[in-house]
Design a protein around this motif. Structure first.
Motif, short mmCIF file in Angstrom:
data_model
loop_
_atom_site.label_atom_id
_atom_site.label_comp_id
_atom_site.label_asym_id
_atom_site.label_seq_id
_atom_site.Cartn_x
_atom_site.Cartn_y
_atom_site.Cartn_z
N SER A 107 0.82 -1.32 0.12
CA SER A 107 -0.02 -0.09 -0.10
C SER A 107 0.87 1.33 -0.02
CB SER A 107 -0.74 -0.11 1.11
OG SER A 107 -2.21 -0.63 1.11
N VAL A 108 0.84 2.11 -0.86
CA VAL A 108 1.55 3.26 -1.16
C VAL A 108 0.97 4.52 -1.17
CG1 VAL A 108 3.38 1.64 -2.17
CG2 VAL A 108 1.74 3.03 -3.83
N VAL A 109 1.70 5.63 -0.76
CA VAL A 109 1.03 7.07 -1.05
C VAL A 109 1.01 7.30 -2.47
CG1 VAL A 109 1.30 7.87 1.38
CG2 VAL A 109 3.09 8.04 -0.47
N THR A 110 0.06 8.46 -2.89
CA THR A 110 -0.10 8.49 -4.27
C THR A 110 1.02 8.95 -5.02
OG1 THR A 110 -0.86 10.56 -3.48
CG2 THR A 110 -2.60 8.98 -3.95
N ASN A 138 -4.01 8.34 -0.41
CA ASN A 138 -3.34 9.45 0.25
C ASN A 138 -2.79 8.90 1.50
OD1 ASN A 138 -5.31 9.84 2.09
ND2 ASN A 138 -6.50 11.49 1.06
N ARG A 139 -2.01 9.92 2.20
CA ARG A 139 -1.51 9.39 3.32
C ARG A 139 -2.36 8.73 4.35
NH1 ARG A 139 0.58 12.09 8.04
NH2 ARG A 139 2.70 11.21 8.82
N GLN A 140 -3.51 9.66 4.64
CA GLN A 140 -4.45 9.23 5.68
C GLN A 140 -4.95 7.75 5.39
OE1 GLN A 140 -5.13 10.43 8.87
NE2 GLN A 140 -5.86 8.44 9.12
N GLN A 141 -5.22 7.50 3.98
CA GLN A 141 -5.85 6.41 3.62
C GLN A 141 -4.97 5.06 3.75
OE1 GLN A 141 -6.76 7.45 -0.35
NE2 GLN A 141 -9.01 7.69 0.02
N ILE A 142 -3.47 5.48 3.75
CA ILE A 142 -2.64 4.40 3.85
C ILE A 142 -2.26 4.13 5.46
CG2 ILE A 142 -0.21 3.47 3.21
CD1 ILE A 142 -2.34 3.84 0.99
N ILE A 143 -2.41 5.30 6.27
CA ILE A 143 -2.39 5.14 7.63
C ILE A 143 -3.44 4.03 8.14
CG2 ILE A 143 -2.64 6.25 9.75
CD1 ILE A 143 -0.96 8.72 8.51
N VAL A 155 4.38 2.27 1.95
CA VAL A 155 5.28 3.15 1.79
C VAL A 155 4.79 4.71 1.94
CG1 VAL A 155 6.45 4.29 -0.29
CG2 VAL A 155 6.21 1.95 -0.22
N PHE A 156 5.67 5.68 2.67
CA PHE A 156 5.42 6.93 3.23
C PHE A 156 6.68 7.67 2.84
CE2 PHE A 156 2.60 4.38 5.91
CZ PHE A 156 1.44 5.10 6.06
N SER A 157 6.58 8.90 2.74
CA SER A 157 7.28 9.82 2.80
C SER A 157 7.71 10.65 4.41
CB SER A 157 7.16 11.20 2.05
OG SER A 157 5.98 11.82 2.26
N PRO A 272 15.26 22.65 -2.40
CA PRO A 272 14.15 21.97 -2.23
C PRO A 272 14.02 21.62 -0.81
CG PRO A 272 15.82 20.38 -3.02
CD PRO A 272 16.54 21.89 -3.20
N ILE A 273 12.84 20.95 -0.24
CA ILE A 273 12.52 20.30 0.86
C ILE A 273 12.73 18.87 0.75
CG2 ILE A 273 10.86 19.53 2.50
CD1 ILE A 273 8.94 21.94 1.29
N THR A 274 13.93 18.44 1.47
CA THR A 274 14.42 17.03 1.27
C THR A 274 13.76 16.17 2.17
OG1 THR A 274 16.51 17.87 0.64
CG2 THR A 274 16.34 15.77 1.19
N THR A 275 13.08 15.27 1.79
CA THR A 275 12.46 14.27 2.85
C THR A 275 12.98 12.97 2.20
OG1 THR A 275 10.63 13.91 1.41
CG2 THR A 275 10.39 15.66 3.21
N SER A 276 12.57 11.68 2.63
CA SER A 276 12.85 10.31 2.26
C SER A 276 11.81 9.33 2.19
CB SER A 276 13.86 9.71 3.32
OG SER A 276 15.11 10.54 3.35
N TRP A 277 11.81 8.57 1.41
CA TRP A 277 10.69 7.38 1.21
C TRP A 277 11.06 6.31 2.43
CZ3 TRP A 277 6.43 8.86 -0.70
CH2 TRP A 277 6.57 9.67 -2.01
#
Length: 322
Positions: A107-110, A138-143, A155-157, A272-277
Motif C-alpha cells: 500500500s503506497v501513498v499517491t 493518500n497518506r491518511q488512507q494508507i495510515i 510506503v510513506f514519505s 528543495p524540501i528534502t524528505t525520504s521514502w
C-alpha cells in the motif's frame, strides 16, 4: 468463553471467517462481496450462520453504517491473524520452492506510485510466479490500512509516529518548486521565500504527504503561502501550473516518471524540501520470505535503478527541468 471457542471451532468454516475478516477490513458487506466475488445476500447469509454458531450477534446496522459488536470485532481480528499466519505459511513454503509462488502486498501513498512500478518491474521479471497486489491512496488512507496491517509494506514519505512500526529509509524524496516555462521567475538565478509567498500557489489536499512536508517547512520558516487552489492530484496540479493558474511544490519523482513538459524548477532559497521514502510495516508482523527478499532488492538494485533514472533525466535539485 470455552464454550464460545468450542462452538466457533466446530461450526465456523474458514470461508465464513474469511468473509467476516473481509467485511471488518473493508467496512461494508457490499465492498466485501465485490472483493470476494460473492453476492451480497451470500455474504449476509454466511455471517448470519456464523453468528448463530457462536450464539452472539456479530454486528448491527445503524442506518447505513455497519457497526461490529465486541464479539464480532474480536472474532474478526482473530480471523485476520489466522489468515495472516496462513499467508505466511504459504510464503515460507514458496521460499522452499525458490519463490516460485506467493504474494507481495503493498500500500503506497499517491506520489510514490510514479516510481514504485519501476521498482516492481524487474522484481516481477525475476520472480514471475509472485502475485503483486498494489493499493494506492493518500497518506491518511494508507495510515488506515497500516493500522489494519493487511499488507506486507506501506510506503510513506513521513511515516506515522503514533503507530508501533518498523521503518527503513530507501530513497531520497526532494520536493521542488515548479512553474510554467513562461513564468517571470523562471529565469532567475535565485528566488527568495518572500517572492515565493506572493505567488498564487496550488496546494495538495489535507492528508497528503506532500502537503504535510510543505506545512512542516512553512512552520519552520514562519512563512505563509498565497494558496489559490487545493487540488487532490499531482497530475492535475502539473496541468494547472502549465495553464498559468499558479506555482506549486511537488516531489521531483512525479516529474521524473510522470512527465515535465512545459515546466521549470524555480531556484528558491532553502528549497528543495528534502524528505525520504520509507518502507514501513507493523512491528508485530514478521516479514514473509518474499517480503524479506523484496526489501533486500529495494535497498540494493531498486534504489540504484530509480536514482539512475533520476540522474539520467537531469532532474536534481536546483537544476532546470528539461
Amino acid at each position: 468463553m470455552q464454550n464460545l471457542v468450542r462452538n466457533l471451532s466446530r461450526a465456523a468454516t474458514l470461508r465464513q471467517l474469511e468473509i467476516l475478516a473481509t467485511v471488518y477490513r473493508l467496512g461494508s458487506i457490499k465492498a466485501a462481496s465485490e472483493a470476494l466475488h460473492l453476492t451480497q445476500p451470500t455474504v449476509s447469509i454466511q455471517l448470519k450462520k456464523l453468528g448463530e454458531a457462536v450464539g452472539m450477534p456479530l454486528y448491527q446496522m445503524m442506518g447505513r453504517k455497519l457497526v461490529f459488536s465486541d464479539f464480532g470485532r474480536e472474532i474478526a481480528q482473530s480471523a485476520t491473524r489466522v489468515f495472516s499466519e496462513l499467508s505466511g505459511l504459504e510464503m515460507r513454503l514458496a521460499d522452499l520452492r525458490g519463490l516460485r509462488s506467493g504474494a507481495l502486498k503493498l500500500s503506497v501513498v499517491t506520489t510514490s506510485k510514479y516510481f514504485i512500478p519501476h521498482m516492481l518491474g524487474p522484481f516481477c521479471e525475476r520472480y514471475p510466479g509472485i502475485d503483486i497486489q498494489l493499493n494506492v491512496g493518500n497518506r491518511q488512507q494508507i495510515i488506515d490500512r497500516l493500522e489494519r496491517g493487511d499488507e506486507d509494506f506501506y510506503v510513506f514519505s513521513h511515516p506515522p509516529e503514533d503507530i508501533d512500526t518498523v521503518s527503513t529509509e530507501f530513497l531520497v524524496n526532494p520536493l521542488v518548486v515548479i512553474a510554467p516555462e513562461s513564468h517571470p521567475l523562471a529565469g532567475k538565478r535565485r528566488v527568495s521565500l518572500a517572492q515565493l509567498a506572493k505567488e498564487p500557489f496550488l496546494m495538495r489536499e489535507p492528508g497528503s504527504g506532500t502537503r504535510f512536508a510543505i506545512e512542516q517547512f512553512l512552520k519552520k520558516q514562519n512563512l505563509k503561502l498565497n494558496v489559490r487552489m487545493t487540488i487532490e492530484s499531482n497530475e492535475a496540479i502539473k496541468h494547472a501550473v502549465m495553464s498559468g493558474l499558479g506555482i506549486s511544490i511537488l516531489s521531483a519523482h512525479t516529474l521524473t516518471f510522470g512527465g515535465n513538459a512545459g515546466l521549470v524548477e524555480l531556484r528558491v532559497d532553502k528549497l528543495p524540501i528534502t524528505t525520504s521514502w520509507h518502507m514501513v510495516w507493523p512491528k508485530s508482523k514478521s516479514l514473509s520470505p518474499i517480503a524479506d527478499r523484496f526489501l533486500q532488492y529495494v535497498h540494493d538494485e531498486g534504489r540504484r535503478l530509480i536514482e539512475g533514472e533520476f540522474k539520467r533525466t537531469g532532474l536534481i535539485a536546483t537544476k532546470r527541468l528539461r
